[in-house]
Design a protein around this motif. Structure first.
Motif, PDB file in Angstrom:
ATOM      1  N   PHE A 100       9.506   4.589  -2.948  1.00 57.15           N
ATOM      2  CA  PHE A 100       9.590   5.454  -4.135  1.00 57.15           C
ATOM      3  C   PHE A 100       8.204   5.639  -4.755  1.00 57.15           C
ATOM      4  CE2 PHE A 100      14.236   4.369  -4.524  1.00 57.15           C
ATOM      5  CZ  PHE A 100      14.696   5.670  -4.505  1.00 57.15           C
ATOM      6  N   LEU A 101       7.437   4.542  -4.840  1.00 59.66           N
ATOM      7  CA  LEU A 101       6.086   4.631  -5.403  1.00 59.66           C
ATOM      8  C   LEU A 101       5.185   5.531  -4.560  1.00 59.66           C
ATOM      9  CD1 LEU A 101       5.388   0.979  -6.598  1.00 59.66           C
ATOM     10  CD2 LEU A 101       5.519   3.038  -8.022  1.00 59.66           C
ATOM     11  N   ALA A 102       5.383   5.537  -3.248  1.00 63.36           N
ATOM     12  CA  ALA A 102       4.585   6.414  -2.385  1.00 63.36           C
ATOM     13  C   ALA A 102       4.822   7.879  -2.762  1.00 63.36           C
ATOM     14  CB  ALA A 102       4.916   6.162  -0.917  1.00 63.36           C
ATOM     15  N   VAL A 103       6.079   8.237  -3.004  1.00 64.31           N
ATOM     16  CA  VAL A 103       6.392   9.612  -3.419  1.00 64.31           C
ATOM     17  C   VAL A 103       5.784   9.890  -4.796  1.00 64.31           C
ATOM     18  CG1 VAL A 103       8.216  11.256  -3.998  1.00 64.31           C
ATOM     19  CG2 VAL A 103       8.511   9.712  -2.049  1.00 64.31           C
ATOM     20  N   LEU A 104       5.986   8.981  -5.736  1.00 67.92           N
ATOM     21  CA  LEU A 104       5.478   9.173  -7.099  1.00 67.92           C
ATOM     22  C   LEU A 104       3.960   9.309  -7.117  1.00 67.92           C
ATOM     23  CD1 LEU A 104       6.084   9.259 -10.171  1.00 67.92           C
ATOM     24  CD2 LEU A 104       5.741   6.778 -10.177  1.00 67.92           C
ATOM     25  N   ARG A 105       3.265   8.381  -6.480  1.00 61.88           N
ATOM     26  CA  ARG A 105       1.791   8.426  -6.480  1.00 61.88           C
ATOM     27  C   ARG A 105       1.290   9.669  -5.725  1.00 61.88           C
ATOM     28  NH1 ARG A 105       2.549   4.819  -9.977  1.00 61.88           N
ATOM     29  NH2 ARG A 105       2.188   2.617  -9.528  1.00 61.88           N
ATOM     30  N   GLY A 106       1.942  10.000  -4.621  1.00 61.42           N
ATOM     31  CA  GLY A 106       1.549  11.205  -3.884  1.00 61.42           C
ATOM     32  C   GLY A 106       1.667  12.449  -4.747  1.00 61.42           C
ATOM     33  N   LEU A 107       2.779  12.552  -5.471  1.00 58.93           N
ATOM     34  CA  LEU A 107       2.958  13.696  -6.379  1.00 58.93           C
ATOM     35  C   LEU A 107       1.907  13.695  -7.484  1.00 58.93           C
ATOM     36  CD1 LEU A 107       6.834  13.865  -6.738  1.00 58.93           C
ATOM     37  CD2 LEU A 107       5.336  15.657  -5.828  1.00 58.93           C
ATOM     38  N   LYS A 108       1.602  12.537  -8.033  1.00 56.57           N
ATOM     39  CA  LYS A 108       0.591  12.467  -9.091  1.00 56.57           C
ATOM     40  C   LYS A 108      -0.779  12.898  -8.581  1.00 56.57           C
ATOM     41  CE  LYS A 108       2.596   9.125 -12.259  1.00 56.57           C
ATOM     42  NZ  LYS A 108       2.413   7.837 -12.946  1.00 56.57           N
ATOM     43  N   PHE A 109      -1.087  12.585  -7.333  1.00 62.33           N
ATOM     44  CA  PHE A 109      -2.374  12.989  -6.763  1.00 62.33           C
ATOM     45  C   PHE A 109      -2.471  14.497  -6.585  1.00 62.33           C
ATOM     46  CE2 PHE A 109      -2.543   8.550  -4.954  1.00 62.33           C
ATOM     47  CZ  PHE A 109      -3.560   8.126  -5.785  1.00 62.33           C
ATOM     48  N   VAL A 110      -1.368  15.170  -6.252  1.00 61.06           N
ATOM     49  CA  VAL A 110      -1.449  16.607  -5.930  1.00 61.06           C
ATOM     50  C   VAL A 110      -0.987  17.531  -7.051  1.00 61.06           C
ATOM     51  CG1 VAL A 110      -1.201  16.153  -3.463  1.00 61.06           C
ATOM     52  CG2 VAL A 110       0.823  16.757  -4.795  1.00 61.06           C
ATOM     53  N   ARG A 120       0.840  -1.188   0.000  1.00 62.23           N
ATOM     54  CA  ARG A 120       0.000   0.000   0.000  1.00 62.23           C
ATOM     55  C   ARG A 120       0.876   1.240   0.000  1.00 62.23           C
ATOM     56  NH1 ARG A 120      -4.657  -0.575  -1.509  1.00 62.23           N
ATOM     57  NH2 ARG A 120      -5.184   1.415  -0.636  1.00 62.23           N
ATOM     58  N   ILE A 121       0.418   2.255  -0.657  1.00 63.18           N
ATOM     59  CA  ILE A 121       1.044   3.574  -0.522  1.00 63.18           C
ATOM     60  C   ILE A 121      -0.010   4.515   0.024  1.00 63.18           C
ATOM     61  CG2 ILE A 121       2.700   3.183  -2.367  1.00 63.18           C
ATOM     62  CD1 ILE A 121       0.031   5.737  -2.931  1.00 63.18           C
ATOM     63  N   GLY A 156      -3.524   0.556  -3.466  1.00 63.19           N
ATOM     64  CA  GLY A 156      -2.906  -0.765  -3.466  1.00 63.19           C
ATOM     65  C   GLY A 156      -1.900  -0.909  -4.593  1.00 63.19           C
ATOM     66  N   GLU A 157      -0.833  -1.634  -4.324  1.00 64.35           N
ATOM     67  CA  GLU A 157       0.196  -1.928  -5.329  1.00 64.35           C
ATOM     68  C   GLU A 157       0.447  -3.434  -5.291  1.00 64.35           C
ATOM     69  OE1 GLU A 157       1.551   0.262  -7.389  1.00 64.35           O
ATOM     70  OE2 GLU A 157       0.866   2.113  -6.445  1.00 64.35           O
ATOM     71  N   ARG A 158       0.216  -4.088  -6.385  1.00 74.13           N
ATOM     72  CA  ARG A 158       0.453  -5.539  -6.446  1.00 74.13           C
ATOM     73  C   ARG A 158       1.824  -5.812  -7.049  1.00 74.13           C
ATOM     74  NH1 ARG A 158      -2.654  -9.201  -4.816  1.00 74.13           N
ATOM     75  NH2 ARG A 158      -4.801  -8.745  -4.317  1.00 74.13           N
ATOM     76  N   GLY A 159       2.415  -6.896  -6.625  1.00 70.42           N
ATOM     77  CA  GLY A 159       3.665  -7.347  -7.202  1.00 70.42           C
ATOM     78  C   GLY A 159       4.871  -6.511  -6.819  1.00 70.42           C
ATOM     79  N   VAL A 160       4.775  -5.744  -5.748  1.00 68.75           N
ATOM     80  CA  VAL A 160       5.908  -4.943  -5.285  1.00 68.75           C
ATOM     81  C   VAL A 160       6.360  -5.517  -3.954  1.00 68.75           C
ATOM     82  CG1 VAL A 160       6.741  -2.654  -4.656  1.00 68.75           C
ATOM     83  CG2 VAL A 160       4.978  -2.893  -6.406  1.00 68.75           C
ATOM     84  N   ALA A 161       7.516  -6.173  -3.966  1.00 64.32           N
ATOM     85  CA  ALA A 161       8.024  -6.782  -2.734  1.00 64.32           C
ATOM     86  C   ALA A 161       9.186  -5.983  -2.147  1.00 64.32           C
ATOM     87  CB  ALA A 161       8.467  -8.216  -3.014  1.00 64.32           C
ATOM     88  N   ASP A 162       9.811  -5.155  -2.976  1.00 65.30           N
ATOM     89  CA  ASP A 162      10.976  -4.396  -2.551  1.00 65.30           C
ATOM     90  C   ASP A 162      10.542  -3.200  -1.707  1.00 65.30           C
ATOM     91  OD1 ASP A 162      13.569  -3.316  -2.437  1.00 65.30           O
ATOM     92  OD2 ASP A 162      13.277  -2.219  -4.308  1.00 65.30           O
ATOM     93  N   PRO A 163      10.958  -3.118  -0.429  1.00 69.11           N
ATOM     94  CA  PRO A 163      10.539  -1.996   0.422  1.00 69.11           C
ATOM     95  C   PRO A 163      10.947  -0.629  -0.127  1.00 69.11           C
ATOM     96  CG  PRO A 163      11.632  -3.693   1.737  1.00 69.11           C
ATOM     97  CD  PRO A 163      11.790  -4.073   0.290  1.00 69.11           C
ATOM     98  N   GLU A 164      12.129  -0.537  -0.726  1.00 72.81           N
ATOM     99  CA  GLU A 164      12.550   0.747  -1.294  1.00 72.81           C
ATOM    100  C   GLU A 164      11.651   1.148  -2.455  1.00 72.81           C
ATOM    101  OE1 GLU A 164      14.819  -1.699  -0.630  1.00 72.81           O
ATOM    102  OE2 GLU A 164      15.825  -0.747   1.076  1.00 72.81           O
ATOM    103  N   MET A 165      11.276   0.172  -3.286  1.00 71.53           N
ATOM    104  CA  MET A 165      10.415   0.481  -4.436  1.00 71.53           C
ATOM    105  C   MET A 165       9.058   1.006  -3.970  1.00 71.53           C
ATOM    106  SD  MET A 165       9.927   0.870  -7.590  1.00 71.53           S
ATOM    107  CE  MET A 165      11.134   0.007  -8.566  1.00 71.53           C
ATOM    108  N   ILE A 166       8.488   0.408  -2.922  1.00 74.20           N
ATOM    109  CA  ILE A 166       7.184   0.879  -2.459  1.00 74.20           C
ATOM    110  C   ILE A 166       7.302   2.287  -1.880  1.00 74.20           C
ATOM    111  CG2 ILE A 166       7.158  -0.111  -0.134  1.00 74.20           C
ATOM    112  CD1 ILE A 166       4.205   0.045  -2.569  1.00 74.20           C
TER     113      ILE A 166
END
Length: 193
Positions: free
Chosen positions: A87-97, A56-57, A75-85
């Protein structure tokens, strides 16, 4: 019934976090800090649930008064790498705002590694995260002034607990004005630190 139990467990974790910070000096040090005038603050976090093979992000946008303007969980499927999730939290957060017309933004994460990678203009372009770092940096150009900062998990409490609490949500949940009981309680606890 399960959601009631999960809610109770989440609140217990929040209470334990608050309870450990009884010293007033520590409360002041670990409390969420309001952004400077004319800035908004976006707290982001990611959580992985290895046994469920999903992650989740979450992102929470707040103003100088601490008022939550928007909160989201995805929700994010298929992401097991903690660093990747993270990074995705920052990316998705930026896309939302990014489409909200915000000119000055502070992004806070409790993952020191990603903050240092995003703040390092010389970060290795051959890293496994090179494409997502490039996407994030591209979105940062939408703001007149943007800062990416590392904060303690206690300063990032609402985003962290939201990521943990919404593990069962498969798609995107967004809150603009009316928040779930969980978010309202997390905001109340955060304001008491």
């Amino acid at each position: 019934m399960n959601s009631t139990i999960e809610h109770a467990i989440s609140m217990l974790h929040l209470f334990k976090g608050v309870k450990t910070q009884l010293d007033p000096a520590l409360k002041s040090f670990y409390a969420w800090k309001a952004p400077p005038t004319d800035f908004l603050k976006l707290n982001v976090d990611g959580a992985t649930f290895h046994h469920l093979h999903k992650a989740r992000i979450c992102a929470v946008l707040r103003d100088q008064a601490g008022k939550v303007l928007m909160a989201t969980s995805k929700g994010e499927r298929g992401v097991a790498d903690p660093e990747m999730i993270e990074f995705l939290a920052v990316l998705r957060g930026l896309k939302f705002v990014v489409s909200m017309g915000i000119s000055q933004l502070i992004i806070e994460s409790d993952c020191l590694f990603i903050v240092s990678q995003l703040n390092d203009a010389e970060s290795v372009t051959l890293s496994p995260w090179a494409s997502i770092i490039a996407d994030i940096r591209h979105l940062l150009f939408a703001f007149l002034d943007v800062k990416i900062s590392h904060v303690s998990r206690l300063w990032n409490g609402i985003a962290h607990e939201l990521a943990r609490h919404t593990w069962q949500v498969e798609s995107i949940q967004m809150w603009w004005e009316g928040f779930s009981d969980f978010i309202s309680q997390a905001i109340w606890l955060d304001s008491r630190l």
